[in-house]
Design an enzyme around this catalytic site. Structure first.
Site, PDB file in Angstrom:
ATOM      1  N   SER A   1      56.570  15.664  42.336  1.00 19.68           N
ATOM      2  CA  SER A   1      56.771  16.427  43.569  1.00 19.68           C
ATOM      3  C   SER A   1      58.226  16.481  44.005  1.00 19.68           C
ATOM      4  O   SER A   1      58.558  17.163  44.975  1.00 19.68           O
ATOM      5  CB  SER A   1      55.923  15.851  44.701  1.00 19.68           C
ATOM      6  OG  SER A   1      56.308  14.503  44.974  1.00 19.68           O
ATOM      7  N   GLY A   2      59.112  15.785  43.296  1.00 20.75           N
ATOM      8  CA  GLY A   2      60.533  15.797  43.636  1.00 20.75           C
ATOM      9  C   GLY A   2      61.241  17.013  43.064  1.00 20.75           C
ATOM     10  O   GLY A   2      60.647  17.852  42.386  1.00 20.75           O
ATOM     11  N   ARG A   3      62.535  17.111  43.341  1.00 22.56           N
ATOM     12  CA  ARG A   3      63.308  18.253  42.857  1.00 22.56           C
ATOM     13  C   ARG A   3      63.302  18.324  41.338  1.00 22.56           C
ATOM     14  O   ARG A   3      63.105  19.386  40.751  1.00 22.56           O
ATOM     15  CB  ARG A   3      64.745  18.187  43.385  1.00 22.56           C
ATOM     16  CG  ARG A   3      64.876  18.484  44.873  1.00 22.56           C
ATOM     17  CD  ARG A   3      66.324  18.665  45.274  1.00 22.56           C
ATOM     18  NE  ARG A   3      67.104  17.467  45.044  1.00 22.56           N
ATOM     19  CZ  ARG A   3      67.227  16.467  45.906  1.00 22.56           C
ATOM     20  NH1 ARG A   3      66.593  16.529  47.064  1.00 22.56           N
ATOM     21  NH2 ARG A   3      67.968  15.423  45.631  1.00 22.56           N
TER      22      ARG A   3
ATOM     23  N   ALA B   1      68.871   7.520  31.025  1.00 19.11           N
ATOM     24  CA  ALA B   1      70.126   8.225  31.272  1.00 19.11           C
ATOM     25  C   ALA B   1      70.261   8.456  32.767  1.00 19.11           C
ATOM     26  O   ALA B   1      69.281   8.744  33.448  1.00 19.11           O
ATOM     27  CB  ALA B   1      70.164   9.565  30.524  1.00 19.11           C
TER      28      ALA B   1
ATOM     29  N   ASN C   1      72.103  10.845  33.827  1.00 18.01           N
ATOM     30  CA  ASN C   1      72.265  12.297  33.911  1.00 18.01           C
ATOM     31  C   ASN C   1      71.799  12.888  32.590  1.00 18.01           C
ATOM     32  O   ASN C   1      72.257  12.466  31.527  1.00 18.01           O
ATOM     33  CB  ASN C   1      73.734  12.620  34.175  1.00 18.01           C
ATOM     34  CG  ASN C   1      73.974  14.086  34.459  1.00 18.01           C
ATOM     35  OD1 ASN C   1      73.532  14.964  33.732  1.00 18.01           O
ATOM     36  ND2 ASN C   1      74.705  14.361  35.530  1.00 18.01           N
ATOM     37  N   PHE C   2      70.903  13.863  32.653  1.00 13.78           N
ATOM     38  CA  PHE C   2      70.340  14.429  31.422  1.00 13.78           C
ATOM     39  C   PHE C   2      71.006  15.728  31.005  1.00 13.78           C
ATOM     40  O   PHE C   2      70.508  16.425  30.125  1.00 13.78           O
ATOM     41  CB  PHE C   2      68.831  14.607  31.561  1.00 13.78           C
ATOM     42  CG  PHE C   2      68.076  13.338  31.267  1.00 13.78           C
ATOM     43  CD1 PHE C   2      67.644  13.063  29.986  1.00 13.78           C
ATOM     44  CD2 PHE C   2      67.859  12.403  32.256  1.00 13.78           C
ATOM     45  CE1 PHE C   2      66.977  11.884  29.695  1.00 13.78           C
ATOM     46  CE2 PHE C   2      67.199  11.222  31.992  1.00 13.78           C
ATOM     47  CZ  PHE C   2      66.752  10.950  30.705  1.00 13.78           C
TER      48      PHE C   2
ATOM     49  N   HIS D   1      78.395  15.806  45.218  1.00 15.14           N
ATOM     50  CA  HIS D   1      76.984  16.189  45.226  1.00 15.14           C
ATOM     51  C   HIS D   1      76.613  16.768  46.585  1.00 15.14           C
ATOM     52  O   HIS D   1      77.381  16.684  47.545  1.00 15.14           O
ATOM     53  CB  HIS D   1      76.083  14.988  44.919  1.00 15.14           C
ATOM     54  CG  HIS D   1      76.052  14.595  43.479  1.00 15.14           C
ATOM     55  ND1 HIS D   1      77.004  13.774  42.915  1.00 15.14           N
ATOM     56  CD2 HIS D   1      75.201  14.932  42.475  1.00 15.14           C
ATOM     57  CE1 HIS D   1      76.726  13.613  41.624  1.00 15.14           C
ATOM     58  NE2 HIS D   1      75.636  14.295  41.336  1.00 15.14           N
ATOM     59  N   HIS D   2      75.414  17.314  46.651  1.00 19.37           N
ATOM     60  CA  HIS D   2      74.884  17.892  47.879  1.00 19.37           C
ATOM     61  C   HIS D   2      74.794  16.838  48.987  1.00 19.37           C
ATOM     62  O   HIS D   2      74.780  15.626  48.738  1.00 19.37           O
ATOM     63  CB  HIS D   2      73.500  18.492  47.620  1.00 19.37           C
ATOM     64  CG  HIS D   2      72.540  17.523  46.994  1.00 19.37           C
ATOM     65  ND1 HIS D   2      71.814  16.614  47.733  1.00 19.37           N
ATOM     66  CD2 HIS D   2      72.205  17.304  45.699  1.00 19.37           C
ATOM     67  CE1 HIS D   2      71.066  15.883  46.930  1.00 19.37           C
ATOM     68  NE2 HIS D   2      71.290  16.277  45.681  1.00 19.37           N
TER      69      HIS D   2
ATOM     70  N   LYS E   1      72.100  13.755  49.108  1.00 21.89           N
ATOM     71  CA  LYS E   1      72.084  12.635  48.165  1.00 21.89           C
ATOM     72  C   LYS E   1      72.333  11.336  48.914  1.00 21.89           C
ATOM     73  O   LYS E   1      73.263  11.233  49.722  1.00 21.89           O
ATOM     74  CB  LYS E   1      73.139  12.828  47.064  1.00 21.89           C
ATOM     75  CG  LYS E   1      73.053  11.804  45.948  1.00 21.89           C
ATOM     76  CD  LYS E   1      73.937  12.196  44.782  1.00 21.89           C
ATOM     77  CE  LYS E   1      73.893  11.163  43.661  1.00 21.89           C
ATOM     78  NZ  LYS E   1      72.542  11.005  43.102  1.00 21.89           N
TER      79      LYS E   1
END
Length: 265
Positions: free
Chosen positions: A13-15, A118, A120-121, A150-151, A154
């Site tokens: 359900s997350g981004r 990771a 960051n993917f 970042h936005h 975060k």
């Protein structure tokens, strides 16, 4: 390995979960078999549109799986790890903010299951990490600063990716972040200490993710950076990792290993 891997998404359900659901629908390498959300989520028990699946808050009655992709939180990752460990299922996780106990559990689990972590993917960030490792070793006497943006929503800082880049650079120089990282500068800090790895953080708007490493010498500097403009790149990278990892022998893997194997072909 079969052409269709049975996949579960943890943190659906997350981004990132949303991006993964969008991409896996059109990725015929996978069969989506389980979607897991946090207990108490408004999605818990709801049907997933266009499928016969329902969101679940635990791993009870989960079907046989080939691989789990996790972008949840420490508690969600711990539950997914238990499931994968007990059943020998490959696990790909991008969850950050882990404490020492959970980090140790992951290391132990990698003796029994294939596990890829990771921060960051993005495949571009994976290449950036490679380049930074080489540059940090070659220019080990140059000052190093890592800047990330970042936005505004975060919650953690510096980002997991920035820390991972710092760890790569520190290892290349024979040191650690515990010894040489500087996370804040304010007031009269004095001259920069030789060997410091500095971090700076920007938060605002809808920035997806930007990371820049500055290697600063006398009269010159090297700038290595990556800018993400579309969150779907992380979902794409995670699915590439899941497809690559499923069927591997137990062990701890990372994106650099995946890229190295591909480049060797």
């Amino acid at each position: 390995m079969t052409s269709s891997l049975r996949l579960a998404i943890n943190g659906a359900s997350g981004r990132m979960g949303h991006e993964l659901l969008q991409r896996v629908r059109v990725d015929h390498r996978f069969e989506l078999a389980r979607v897991v959300v946090a207990p108490g989520s408004e999605h818990d028990g709801a049907s997933l549109p266009g499928t016969s699946l329902h969101y679940a808050h635990d791993w009870r009655e989960a079907p046989v799986l080939d691989v789990v992709v996790d972008f949840s939180g420490p508690d969600g990752l711990a539950a997914a790890l238990d499931y994968c460990f007990e059943r020998g299922v490959a696990l790909v996780t991008g969850t950050t903010g882990l404490d020492a106990a959970l980090t140790q559990r992951l290391a132990m689990a990698a003796t029994r299951i294939p596990l890829l972590r990771a921060a960051n993917f993005s495949l571009g960030v994976a290449v950036l990490s490679r380049l930074l490792r080489e540059a940090s070793a070659a220019l080990r006497d140059w000052d190093l600063e890592i800047v990330e943006a970042h936005h505004g929503r975060k919650e953690d800082a510096p980002s997991g990716t920035a820390l991972a880049l710092g760890e790569v650079a520190a290892a290349a120089r024979g040191t650690t972040l515990e010894r040489d990282a500087v996370y804040a500068r304010e007031g009269r800090t004095g001259a920069r200490r030789h060997g410091e790895i500095g971090f700076a953080v920007v938060r605002g708007g809808d920035i997806v993710g930007e990371h820049q490493a500055l290697l600063i010498g006398q009269g010159e500097r090297v700038e290595l950076g990556h800018r993400a403009t579309d969150r779907s790149i992380f979902a794409r990278g995670a699915l590439e990792a899941a497809h690559w990892l499923a069927g591997k022998s137990p062990g701890a893997y990372d994106l650099d290993m995946m890229l190295a194997e591909r480049s060797a072909r």
